[in-house]
Design an enzyme around this catalytic site. Structure first.
Site, PDB file in Angstrom:
ATOM      1  N   LYS A  22       0.844  -1.206   0.000  1.00  0.00           N
ATOM      2  CA  LYS A  22       0.000   0.000   0.000  1.00  0.00           C
ATOM      3  C   LYS A  22       0.878   1.254   0.000  1.00  0.00           C
ATOM      4  CE  LYS A  22      -1.742   1.659   3.958  1.00  0.00           C
ATOM      5  NZ  LYS A  22      -1.368   3.072   4.197  1.00  0.00           N
ATOM      6  N   ASN A  23       1.877   1.272   0.866  1.00  0.00           N
ATOM      7  CA  ASN A  23       2.679   2.487   1.038  1.00  0.00           C
ATOM      8  C   ASN A  23       3.688   2.718  -0.077  1.00  0.00           C
ATOM      9  OD1 ASN A  23       1.142   2.912   3.224  1.00  0.00           O
ATOM     10  ND2 ASN A  23       2.696   2.322   4.726  1.00  0.00           N
ATOM     11  N   ARG A  92      -4.256   9.973   4.155  1.00  0.00           N
ATOM     12  CA  ARG A  92      -3.070  10.820   4.374  1.00  0.00           C
ATOM     13  C   ARG A  92      -2.309  11.013   3.075  1.00  0.00           C
ATOM     14  NH1 ARG A  92      -0.048  14.232   7.810  1.00  0.00           N
ATOM     15  NH2 ARG A  92       2.145  13.918   7.332  1.00  0.00           N
ATOM     16  N   CYS A 116      -5.413   7.834   9.047  1.00  0.00           N
ATOM     17  CA  CYS A 116      -5.517   7.287  10.412  1.00  0.00           C
ATOM     18  C   CYS A 116      -5.241   8.382  11.442  1.00  0.00           C
ATOM     19  CB  CYS A 116      -4.497   6.173  10.621  1.00  0.00           C
ATOM     20  SG  CYS A 116      -4.935   4.643   9.818  1.00  0.00           S
ATOM     21  N   ARG A 121      -0.647  15.102  12.714  1.00  0.00           N
ATOM     22  CA  ARG A 121       0.151  14.687  11.546  1.00  0.00           C
ATOM     23  C   ARG A 121       0.318  15.890  10.630  1.00  0.00           C
ATOM     24  NH1 ARG A 121      -1.873   8.974   9.222  1.00  0.00           N
ATOM     25  NH2 ARG A 121       0.287   8.867   8.499  1.00  0.00           N
ATOM     26  N   PRO A 122       1.139  16.879  11.082  1.00  0.00           N
ATOM     27  CA  PRO A 122       1.288  18.100  10.285  1.00  0.00           C
ATOM     28  C   PRO A 122       1.979  17.810   8.954  1.00  0.00           C
ATOM     29  CG  PRO A 122       2.931  18.022  12.032  1.00  0.00           C
ATOM     30  CD  PRO A 122       2.031  16.826  12.247  1.00  0.00           C
ATOM     31  N   ILE A 123       1.925  18.747   8.013  1.00  0.00           N
ATOM     32  CA  ILE A 123       2.649  18.611   6.741  1.00  0.00           C
ATOM     33  C   ILE A 123       3.669  19.748   6.594  1.00  0.00           C
ATOM     34  CG2 ILE A 123       0.881  17.259   5.536  1.00  0.00           C
ATOM     35  CD1 ILE A 123      -0.033  19.883   4.193  1.00  0.00           C
ATOM     36  N   ASP A 124       4.108  20.279   7.737  1.00  0.00           N
ATOM     37  CA  ASP A 124       5.050  21.418   7.699  1.00  0.00           C
ATOM     38  C   ASP A 124       6.332  21.064   6.959  1.00  0.00           C
ATOM     39  OD1 ASP A 124       6.793  21.007  10.817  1.00  0.00           O
ATOM     40  OD2 ASP A 124       5.417  19.607   9.839  1.00  0.00           O
ATOM     41  N   LEU A 125       6.849  19.845   7.128  1.00  0.00           N
ATOM     42  CA  LEU A 125       8.096  19.471   6.450  1.00  0.00           C
ATOM     43  C   LEU A 125       7.897  19.465   4.936  1.00  0.00           C
ATOM     44  CD1 LEU A 125       9.259  16.532   8.771  1.00  0.00           C
ATOM     45  CD2 LEU A 125      10.094  18.895   8.773  1.00  0.00           C
ATOM     46  N   ASP A 305       4.318   0.707  12.001  1.00  0.00           N
ATOM     47  CA  ASP A 305       3.137   0.076  11.407  1.00  0.00           C
ATOM     48  C   ASP A 305       2.971  -1.383  11.804  1.00  0.00           C
ATOM     49  OD1 ASP A 305       3.420   1.879   8.228  1.00  0.00           O
ATOM     50  OD2 ASP A 305       2.762   2.492  10.219  1.00  0.00           O
ATOM     51  N   ILE A 327       7.218   7.347  16.903  1.00  0.00           N
ATOM     52  CA  ILE A 327       6.895   8.030  15.648  1.00  0.00           C
ATOM     53  C   ILE A 327       5.597   8.832  15.745  1.00  0.00           C
ATOM     54  CG2 ILE A 327       6.544   7.731  13.158  1.00  0.00           C
ATOM     55  CD1 ILE A 327       9.321   6.885  14.036  1.00  0.00           C
ATOM     56  N   ARG A 397      -8.682  -0.558   4.377  1.00  0.00           N
ATOM     57  CA  ARG A 397      -7.840   0.467   3.793  1.00  0.00           C
ATOM     58  C   ARG A 397      -6.483  -0.087   3.382  1.00  0.00           C
ATOM     59  NH1 ARG A 397      -6.490   4.873   7.250  1.00  0.00           N
ATOM     60  NH2 ARG A 397      -5.357   5.332   5.348  1.00  0.00           N
TER      61      ARG A 397
HETATM   62  C1  EPZ Z   1       4.075   6.970   6.168  1.00  0.00           C
HETATM   63  O1  EPZ Z   1       3.229   8.015   6.653  1.00  0.00           O
HETATM   64  C2  EPZ Z   1       3.181   5.721   6.092  1.00  0.00           C
HETATM   65  N1  EPZ Z   1       2.081   5.986   5.204  1.00  0.00           N
HETATM   66  C3  EPZ Z   1       2.647   5.393   7.484  1.00  0.00           C
HETATM   67  O2  EPZ Z   1       1.911   4.171   7.396  1.00  0.00           O
HETATM   68  C4  EPZ Z   1       3.815   5.162   8.418  1.00  0.00           C
HETATM   69  O3  EPZ Z   1       3.337   4.973   9.717  1.00  0.00           O
HETATM   70  C5  EPZ Z   1       4.748   6.397   8.409  1.00  0.00           C
HETATM   71  O4  EPZ Z   1       5.163   6.709   7.063  1.00  0.00           O
HETATM   72  C6  EPZ Z   1       5.994   6.163   9.242  1.00  0.00           C
HETATM   73  O5  EPZ Z   1       6.676   5.044   8.814  1.00  0.00           O
HETATM   74  C7  EPZ Z   1       2.300   5.892   3.869  1.00  0.00           C
HETATM   75  O6  EPZ Z   1       3.385   5.661   3.384  1.00  0.00           O
HETATM   76  C8  EPZ Z   1       1.124   6.116   2.986  1.00  0.00           C
HETATM   77  P1  EPZ Z   1       5.939  10.500   8.106  1.00  0.00           P
HETATM   78  P2  EPZ Z   1       3.690   9.533   6.617  1.00  0.00           P
HETATM   79  O7  EPZ Z   1       5.801  11.724   7.293  1.00  0.00           O
HETATM   80  O8  EPZ Z   1       4.399   9.806   5.354  1.00  0.00           O
HETATM   81  C9  EPZ Z   1       5.840  13.808  11.593  1.00  0.00           C
HETATM   82  C10 EPZ Z   1       0.079   2.713   7.675  1.00  0.00           C
HETATM   83  O9  EPZ Z   1      -0.359   2.172   8.697  1.00  0.00           O
HETATM   84  N2  EPZ Z   1       5.778  14.783  10.487  1.00  0.00           N
HETATM   85  O10 EPZ Z   1       7.179   9.717   7.997  1.00  0.00           O
HETATM   86  O11 EPZ Z   1       2.515  10.345   6.959  1.00  0.00           O
HETATM   87  C11 EPZ Z   1       4.537  13.013  11.694  1.00  0.00           C
HETATM   88  O12 EPZ Z   1       3.567  13.706  12.418  1.00  0.00           O
HETATM   89  C12 EPZ Z   1       0.499   4.196   7.700  1.00  0.00           C
HETATM   90  O13 EPZ Z   1       0.223   2.141   6.586  1.00  0.00           O
HETATM   91  C13 EPZ Z   1       5.827  16.122  10.804  1.00  0.00           C
HETATM   92  O14 EPZ Z   1       5.940  16.508  11.956  1.00  0.00           O
HETATM   93  O15 EPZ Z   1       4.708   9.538   7.844  1.00  0.00           O
HETATM   94  C14 EPZ Z   1       4.982  11.745  12.362  1.00  0.00           C
HETATM   95  O16 EPZ Z   1       5.030  11.934  13.738  1.00  0.00           O
HETATM   96  C15 EPZ Z   1       0.131   4.887   8.971  1.00  0.00           C
HETATM   97  N3  EPZ Z   1       5.739  17.005   9.774  1.00  0.00           N
HETATM   98  C16 EPZ Z   1       6.379  11.550  11.796  1.00  0.00           C
HETATM   99  O17 EPZ Z   1       6.815  12.816  11.294  1.00  0.00           O
HETATM  100  C17 EPZ Z   1       5.608  16.619   8.462  1.00  0.00           C
HETATM  101  O18 EPZ Z   1       5.517  17.460   7.560  1.00  0.00           O
HETATM  102  C18 EPZ Z   1       6.433  10.500  10.681  1.00  0.00           C
HETATM  103  O19 EPZ Z   1       5.643  10.903   9.631  1.00  0.00           O
HETATM  104  C19 EPZ Z   1       5.558  15.246   8.177  1.00  0.00           C
HETATM  105  C20 EPZ Z   1       5.650  14.342   9.210  1.00  0.00           C
END
Ligand code: EPZ
Length: 418
Positions: A22-23, A92, A116, A121-125, A305, A327, A397
């Site tokens: 999926k990811n 997401r 989820c 889960r901000p998108i600031d980065l 995950d 995480i 999902r």
């Molecule tokens: C991906 O989510 C996966 N989803 C998630 O899987 C997985 O849990 C996660 O990576 C971590 O491995 C997909 O690939 C579709 P991140 P993503 O950006 O990209 C913080 C599942 O069960 N963060 O690596 O959303 C964030 O809040 C799902 O299949 C910021 O602060 O994860 C989190 O605490 C759930 N600002 C951490 O970083 C940002 O702009 C990791 O997030 C982005 C992230």
């Protein structure tokens, strides 16, 4: 509304094939926008999130056709660069369409993504990095209106190796003038799979899977055909199920190398695990022992995950296992449901202390999110008696007909409609 009826207490035996990740398929589907042409993606599981990505592609004007596990996406007719709020809220990964839309059209309009509820889960980065590449981002009442007259490659240092931010920058950087280096990039195998797809479109990318990725902007106009890598989290889920229920199962079409942390924890716990090129066999006949301490980390650390699924197994292990979720801030929502089944779990902040019990008992429980739901199914199959698992739409999902896979391994599980 679907629910699962489970009669527990059966060992799992047999073989099951692991499906496409999926990811990995979600960012690849977003990337099909780049080449304004035909893309053939194999090993695309029929998941609810994949359905949401298809809806976004069709809204943007793409033509999408499914034949079995193969999706053909023709992005030539795409002529829009906005994703409506309701589609953004479905998952997401909708945010991953931002990079390719900006790369293709120089513009994009999106809202905050859904998915989820695992805490903030901000998108600031994502937004910081894109603005550093030259994207002007204006927040108009929650809608992010993005425009890039000319994007220029440069070094992007990520404060945290975010999977999504790494993917968005890789995709946007294909249209930059010059070279972009992503430093402290996410190293998940899905990133390397996205790179392998991008190379087929003609993009110049290297370092996928490592902490430094380099993208040189240029043409991405080639027809692409790609097979999505196996889902390591689906594989980890089955391994945890076999550990909790006992028995012997063989996972086919999987990448053993991507399962390092989960295999080492389950081996510590007393499971016999062997693998060859593309399959893994796990057997649990004796007592399942508690595992020392599980700390979730970015890849190659222990995957967040798989935390809930391993916790379900730890509930019936001999001894105490400590889980540290590093995480996401709120990824223990499955705990109260496991406690309904007789589990002994105490949570304090991002730590959960799981005291193994002799056995769990059946109960009526509710999925709170995708992986939490998968954990409840494992607990119900390991428990004595009958369980009802509600809100399985969360599970759909990320798993295609999970109940059929488990039933093929001897579990007593059925999908029913309320
Ligand atoms: C991906 O989510 C996966 N989803 C998630 O899987 C997985 O849990 C996660 O990576 C971590 O491995 C997909 O690939 C579709 P991140 P993503 O950006 O990209 C913080 C599942 O069960 N963060 O690596 O959303 C964030 O809040 C799902 O299949 C910021 O602060 O994860 C989190 O605490 C759930 N600002 C951490 O970083 C940002 O702009 C990791 O997030 C982005 C992230």
């Amino acid at each position: 509304m679907s629910f699962f009826a489970v009669k527990g207490g059966r060992r799992l035996t047999g073989e099951v094939a692991v499906r496409g990740a999926k990811n990995s398929v979600l960012p690849i589907l977003a990337a099909t926008l780049l080449n304004a042409g035909e893309n053939v993606i194999h090993n695309c599981t029929d998941l609810r999130d994949v359905g949401s990505a298809i809806k976004i592609l069709e809204h943007l004007g793409c033509r999408v056709k499914r034949e079995g596990d193969t999706l053909t996406v023709d992005s030539a007719p795409a002529n829009r660069f906005d994703v409506p709020e309701d589609l953004m809220r479905e998952m997401r990964s909708s945010v991953i369409f931002l990079g390719p839309m900006i790369a293709r059209f120089g513009k994009a309009r999106v809202f905050a993504p859904g998915g989820c509820e695992l805490g903030p889960r901000p998108i600031d980065l994502h937004l910081d990095a894109l603005s550093k590449l030259g994207v002007r981002i204006e927040n108009r009442g929650g809608e992010m209106v993005c425009e890039a007259r000319e994007m220029r490659g440069r070094d992007i240092v990520l404060r945290f190796p975010s999977v999504g931010a790494t993917e968005n920058v890789m995709l946007a950087a294909t249209a930059c003038k010059g070279t972009t280096r992503i430093i402290n990039a996410a190293r998940e195998p899905e990133i390397a799979d996205l790179q392998s797809f991008l190379l087929k479109t003609g993009a110049s990318v290297c370092g996928g899977g490592k902490s430094e990725i380099t993208v040189t902007g240029g043409r991405t106009d080639k027809r692409a055909e790609h097979t999505v890598l196996p889902d390591r989290i689906e594989a980890a889920t089955y391994l945890c199920a076999a550990a909790a229920c006992g028995g012997k199962i063989r996972l086919l079409n999987t990448e053993p190398e991507h399962l390092g942390m989960i295999v080492s924890e389950l081996s510590e716990a007393g499971c016999e695990i062997s693998s060859d090129k593309d399959s893994v066999t796990v057997e649990r006949s004796g007592v399942l022992r508690a595992m020392p301490r599980i700390s979730t980390m970015p890849y190659p650390g222990f995957p967040t995950d798989a935390q809930a699924q391993l916790m379900a197994a730890a509930c019936v292990a001999q001894g105490t296992t400590v889980f540290c979720e590093n995480i996401f801030e709120n990824r223990f929502r499955h705990v109260p449901e496991l406690i309904r089944m007789g589990a002994d779990i105490r949570v304090s902040g991002n730590t959960a202390i799981v005291g193994g019990v002799k056995s769990l008992h059946g109960a009526s429980v509710k999925c709170t999110d995708l992986r939490g739901g998968a954990a409840l199914v494992i607990a119900a199959m390991a428990a004595e008696g009958e369980s009802v698992i509600n809100d399985v739409y969360h599970i759909d999902r990320g798993y295609e007909h999970m109940e059929k896979a488990y039933a093929s391994l001897g579990a007593m599980i059925e999908r029913k409609e309320a």
